[in-house]
Design a protein around this motif. Structure first.
Motif, PDB file in Angstrom:
ATOM      1  N   SER A 191       0.827  -1.211   0.000  1.00  0.00           N
ATOM      2  CA  SER A 191       0.000   0.000   0.000  1.00  0.00           C
ATOM      3  C   SER A 191       0.858   1.258   0.000  1.00  0.00           C
ATOM      4  CB  SER A 191      -0.932  -0.001   1.217  1.00  0.00           C
ATOM      5  OG  SER A 191      -0.182  -0.110   2.419  1.00  0.00           O
ATOM      6  N   THR A 192       2.060   1.162   0.567  1.00  0.00           N
ATOM      7  CA  THR A 192       3.046   2.248   0.518  1.00  0.00           C
ATOM      8  C   THR A 192       4.404   1.637   0.198  1.00  0.00           C
ATOM      9  OG1 THR A 192       3.456   2.067   2.906  1.00  0.00           O
ATOM     10  CG2 THR A 192       1.823   3.701   2.192  1.00  0.00           C
ATOM     11  N   PRO A 193       5.311   2.396  -0.416  1.00  0.00           N
ATOM     12  CA  PRO A 193       6.626   1.843  -0.778  1.00  0.00           C
ATOM     13  C   PRO A 193       7.402   1.373   0.453  1.00  0.00           C
ATOM     14  CG  PRO A 193       6.228   3.938  -1.902  1.00  0.00           C
ATOM     15  CD  PRO A 193       5.138   3.787  -0.887  1.00  0.00           C
ATOM     16  N   ASN A 194       8.008   0.195   0.351  1.00  0.00           N
ATOM     17  CA  ASN A 194       8.816  -0.371   1.436  1.00  0.00           C
ATOM     18  C   ASN A 194      10.276   0.022   1.202  1.00  0.00           C
ATOM     19  OD1 ASN A 194       9.836  -1.908   3.535  1.00  0.00           O
ATOM     20  ND2 ASN A 194       9.683  -3.852   2.428  1.00  0.00           N
ATOM     21  N   ILE A 195      10.592   1.280   1.495  1.00  0.00           N
ATOM     22  CA  ILE A 195      11.894   1.858   1.143  1.00  0.00           C
ATOM     23  C   ILE A 195      12.907   1.628   2.257  1.00  0.00           C
ATOM     24  CG2 ILE A 195      13.102   4.002   0.580  1.00  0.00           C
ATOM     25  CD1 ILE A 195      10.476   5.034  -0.593  1.00  0.00           C
ATOM     26  N   ILE A 214       1.811  -8.778   3.599  1.00  0.00           N
ATOM     27  CA  ILE A 214       1.213  -7.469   3.325  1.00  0.00           C
ATOM     28  C   ILE A 214       2.281  -6.458   2.919  1.00  0.00           C
ATOM     29  CG2 ILE A 214      -0.175  -5.597   4.276  1.00  0.00           C
ATOM     30  CD1 ILE A 214      -1.681  -8.213   3.952  1.00  0.00           C
ATOM     31  N   THR A 215       3.439  -6.530   3.570  1.00  0.00           N
ATOM     32  CA  THR A 215       4.534  -5.614   3.263  1.00  0.00           C
ATOM     33  C   THR A 215       5.030  -5.842   1.841  1.00  0.00           C
ATOM     34  OG1 THR A 215       5.203  -5.692   5.582  1.00  0.00           O
ATOM     35  CG2 THR A 215       6.807  -4.826   4.008  1.00  0.00           C
ATOM     36  N   GLY A 216       5.266  -4.755   1.108  1.00  0.00           N
ATOM     37  CA  GLY A 216       5.700  -4.865  -0.280  1.00  0.00           C
ATOM     38  C   GLY A 216       7.170  -5.215  -0.416  1.00  0.00           C
ATOM     39  N   VAL A 217       7.596  -5.380  -1.657  1.00  0.00           N
ATOM     40  CA  VAL A 217       8.975  -5.738  -1.957  1.00  0.00           C
ATOM     41  C   VAL A 217       9.926  -4.651  -1.455  1.00  0.00           C
ATOM     42  CG1 VAL A 217       8.938  -4.654  -4.250  1.00  0.00           C
ATOM     43  CG2 VAL A 217      10.487  -6.579  -3.806  1.00  0.00           C
ATOM     44  N   LYS A 218      11.125  -5.050  -1.026  1.00  0.00           N
ATOM     45  CA  LYS A 218      12.100  -4.095  -0.483  1.00  0.00           C
ATOM     46  C   LYS A 218      12.704  -3.240  -1.602  1.00  0.00           C
ATOM     47  CE  LYS A 218      14.509  -7.351   1.475  1.00  0.00           C
ATOM     48  NZ  LYS A 218      15.563  -8.057   2.256  1.00  0.00           N
ATOM     49  N   LEU A 219      12.750  -1.920  -1.366  1.00  0.00           N
ATOM     50  CA  LEU A 219      13.278  -0.968  -2.342  1.00  0.00           C
ATOM     51  C   LEU A 219      14.466  -0.219  -1.750  1.00  0.00           C
ATOM     52  CD1 LEU A 219       9.874   0.661  -3.447  1.00  0.00           C
ATOM     53  CD2 LEU A 219      11.037  -1.281  -4.515  1.00  0.00           C
ATOM     54  N   LYS A 228      24.572   7.323 -12.909  1.00  0.00           N
ATOM     55  CA  LYS A 228      23.226   7.757 -12.562  1.00  0.00           C
ATOM     56  C   LYS A 228      22.843   7.279 -11.162  1.00  0.00           C
ATOM     57  CE  LYS A 228      21.335   7.910 -17.272  1.00  0.00           C
ATOM     58  NZ  LYS A 228      20.264   7.390 -18.172  1.00  0.00           N
ATOM     59  N   VAL A 229      21.987   8.053 -10.512  1.00  0.00           N
ATOM     60  CA  VAL A 229      21.430   7.658  -9.220  1.00  0.00           C
ATOM     61  C   VAL A 229      19.969   7.278  -9.438  1.00  0.00           C
ATOM     62  CG1 VAL A 229      20.849   8.382  -6.885  1.00  0.00           C
ATOM     63  CG2 VAL A 229      23.006   9.138  -7.922  1.00  0.00           C
ATOM     64  N   ILE A 230      19.633   6.029  -9.149  1.00  0.00           N
ATOM     65  CA  ILE A 230      18.285   5.502  -9.367  1.00  0.00           C
ATOM     66  C   ILE A 230      17.557   5.442  -8.031  1.00  0.00           C
ATOM     67  CG2 ILE A 230      16.924   3.595 -10.300  1.00  0.00           C
ATOM     68  CD1 ILE A 230      18.672   5.016 -12.351  1.00  0.00           C
ATOM     69  N   LYS A 231      16.349   5.976  -8.003  1.00  0.00           N
ATOM     70  CA  LYS A 231      15.559   5.976  -6.774  1.00  0.00           C
ATOM     71  C   LYS A 231      14.592   4.788  -6.748  1.00  0.00           C
ATOM     72  CE  LYS A 231      15.610  10.949  -5.817  1.00  0.00           C
ATOM     73  NZ  LYS A 231      14.767  12.143  -5.540  1.00  0.00           N
ATOM     74  N   ASN A 232      14.380   4.268  -5.549  1.00  0.00           N
ATOM     75  CA  ASN A 232      13.355   3.246  -5.281  1.00  0.00           C
ATOM     76  C   ASN A 232      13.448   2.056  -6.246  1.00  0.00           C
ATOM     77  OD1 ASN A 232      12.517   5.059  -3.368  1.00  0.00           O
ATOM     78  ND2 ASN A 232      10.751   5.791  -4.533  1.00  0.00           N
ATOM     79  N   SER A 233      14.611   1.428  -6.265  1.00  0.00           N
ATOM     80  CA  SER A 233      14.837   0.284  -7.153  1.00  0.00           C
ATOM     81  C   SER A 233      14.884  -1.010  -6.342  1.00  0.00           C
ATOM     82  CB  SER A 233      16.146   0.468  -7.923  1.00  0.00           C
ATOM     83  OG  SER A 233      17.245   0.530  -7.022  1.00  0.00           O
ATOM     84  N   PHE A 234      14.770  -2.132  -7.046  1.00  0.00           N
ATOM     85  CA  PHE A 234      14.850  -3.439  -6.388  1.00  0.00           C
ATOM     86  C   PHE A 234      15.515  -4.424  -7.336  1.00  0.00           C
ATOM     87  CE2 PHE A 234      10.830  -3.127  -8.602  1.00  0.00           C
ATOM     88  CZ  PHE A 234      10.662  -4.355  -9.224  1.00  0.00           C
TER      89      PHE A 234
END
Length: 524
Positions: A191-195, A214-219, A228-234
């Motif tokens: 439901s919200t990013p798991n950053i 319930i917790t989403g994939v780890k980012l 480059k700097v990539i945000k919120n990747s997995f």
């Protein structure tokens, strides 16, 4: 009265056991094990078992279902029906089956150290949260109350809420349509990013965060790739870890398949390909399940996950707007000019649509689980499977009728017998007819047994019709008012709008018209 059945596990075209049989075999093994405490290197591991115990028990495994009920013709007489299913295999085959349990993430080493192969001796194992959830569903269906199992299910280890994936009843393949993929993706994203603050945390092998499903994939909050700097990747490995731990997937091939669907439907995209892996596995050009392959969510993926606002087609008018979901929510109410008969017919149509669509069926199953009446859908679908097997019986095989009758007793003892663990709300007359038939279904010869089986199948059809009406009249009106139903129904209407406007439809028009909007009419 005792009915015994012994058969080979059903195998798919790619040579793996059918998921239902595979989970039942696993659960039967766990029930047979003591799941006691073991002490290793000054540490005690509760609810654990050894490799030797698992392999030895798989060599000769039995599961019995019993039901005691008064004889309909003589209430003073108690009739006990017992169905026993037997599994037996050689030790090497047993080790191979345990390997599959490990690969499916049903079990793990008690010390959590990763291993590639299941050792035949000298290792201590525990159930994962996923394995406990699978065991719990099996015990609920079969009324298992063994003390050691109940203690495990009531322990703090029982935390998982698995995504129960829909499968083809004939091939056991996962449903791959767009809407089902998006339903799975929403859980995958969370439901919200798991950053996570840094790459070392996000890319770690630990899957303890996925214990609830319930917790989403780890980012990783930021990741430097070249200049480059990539945000919120997995990573690709993080993706398959989540899909294997939090869904009813049973092998890595299925997780790769789902991840490829995420890419094909534009929900995630690659920012760094693992070229070495692709060179070794050319079929993995779209998705690589490794730590070296990096992915991010697309704008579409973030909208589908609900992280950012999105326009949605109104379920009633077909208009688009930022407040479309709010309008859709108000449109699920039945029109004032509808008669009770019209409303029942509409709910019947809706339930038929839900049962025929994998995405809606997945959400409906979760809704029924939350409202504590999942047994209705489980029985309905089990009867569908039973009918398929009944109509395809090969009478030339000596045990075919006996095996099908054993399956009938399994259904009866789970859902229809008085006091059964998942007892359904059917009328008294049908329950009496069913009890009378089941107390004398076993016959001495196959011909008489087949005649009994035909009578049982007819009674199952009657019970299935009653359960269908119950779901249509009770749970469907509540389900169609949920946000999840409205969201998926809006996606279906969106696909139809694209088809009508000449765009590239992601589901065929003929299929989408089988799934009506909540007012019973598909906008034209």
């Amino acid at each position: 009265m005792h009915q015994t059945s012994s058969r080979l596990l059903r195998m798919t075209s790619d040579d793996r056991p059918f998921t239902r049989d595979f989970k039942d075999l696993f659960s039967t093994l766990m029930v047979s094990l003591p799941l006691s405490s073991h002490r290793v290197r000054f540490k005690t591991y509760t609810f654990s078992f050894t490799s030797e115990e698992a392999i030895n028990n798989l060599g000769s495994l039995k599961f019995s279902q019993s039901n005691r009920m008064p004889d309909p013709k003589d209430p003073s007489r108690i009739v006990t029906t017992t169905t026993t299913t037997t599994f037996s295999m050689a030790k090497e085959m047993a080790r191979s089956v345990c390997q599959r349990f490990m690969d499916a993430r049903f079990i793990e080493l008690a010390d959590s150290k990763p291993v590639q192969y299941f050792p035949p001796k000298g290792s201590l194992w525990q159930l994962t949260p996923k394995g406990i959830h699978v065991l719990e569903r099996f015990c609920q269906r079969n009324g298992i109350q063994q003390e050691h199992v109940v203690r495990l299910l009531q322990s703090p280890f029982n935390t998982m809420r698995l995504v129960i994936l829909e499968r083809d009843s004939v091939t056991d393949r996962l449903s791959q349509d767009k809407t089902t993929t998006e339903v799975i993706f929403r859980r995958f994203a969370g439901s919200t990013p798991n950053i996570k603050a840094n790459v070392s945390i996000s890319d770690s092998d630990s899957v303890s965060e996925y214990h609830d499903g319930i917790t989403g994939v780890k980012l990783a909050e930021t990741r430097k790739i070249y200049d480059k700097v990539i945000k919120n990747s997995f990573t690709g490995k993080c993706a398959v870890d989540w899909l294997l731990d939090c869904c009813t997937t049973v092998e890595a091939r299925e997780t790769n398949e789902i991840a490829r669907l995420f890419i094909q439907h534009g929900l995630i995209q690659s920012v760094l390909e693992d070229k070495v892996y692709v060179h070794q596995n050319p079929e993995a050009s779209q998705f690589q399940p490794t730590k070296n392959a990096i992915y991010v969510f697309t704008d579409k993926g973030r909208r589908v996950a609900g992280w950012i606002e999105s326009d949605r087609l109104s379920l009633q008018s077909g208009e688009r707007g930022a407040d479309g979901s709010q309008r859709a929510r108000s449109n699920v109410r039945v029109r004032d000019d509808q008669s009770p008969r019209d409303q029942r017919e509409t709910n019947t149509t809706r339930l038929t649509a839900i049962l025929n669509d994998a995405a809606l069926r997945l959400l409906y199953r979760e809704f029924l689980r939350e409202t504590l009446c999942e047994e209705n859908l489980a029985f309905y679908l089990d009867v569908e499977g039973f009918n398929h097997n009944f109509h395809s019986i090969d009478l030339s095989k000596p045990d075919a009728v006996r095996e099908t009758l054993a399956a009938a007793y399994g259904l009866y003892n789970a859902f229809l017998a008085p006091g059964s663990p998942c007892e359904l709300n059917i009328d008294h007359t049908l329950r009496q007819d069913m009890a009378s038939r089941m107390t004398r279904a076993v016959a001495k010869d196959d011909e008489a047994m087949y005649t009994s089986l035909k009578d049982v199948q007819t009674l199952f059809d009657r019970a299935q019709q009653q359960v269908f009406k119950l779901m249509a009249g009770d749970s469907v009106p509540k389900f169609i008012r949920t946000h999840k139903y409205i969201e998926v129904a809006g996606d279906i209407l969106e696909d139809e709008r694209n088809a009508l406007s000449g765009g590239a439809p992601e589901r065929t028009l003929s299929r989408s018209t089988r799934y009506p909007a909540t007012n019973g009419d598909v906008p034209r």
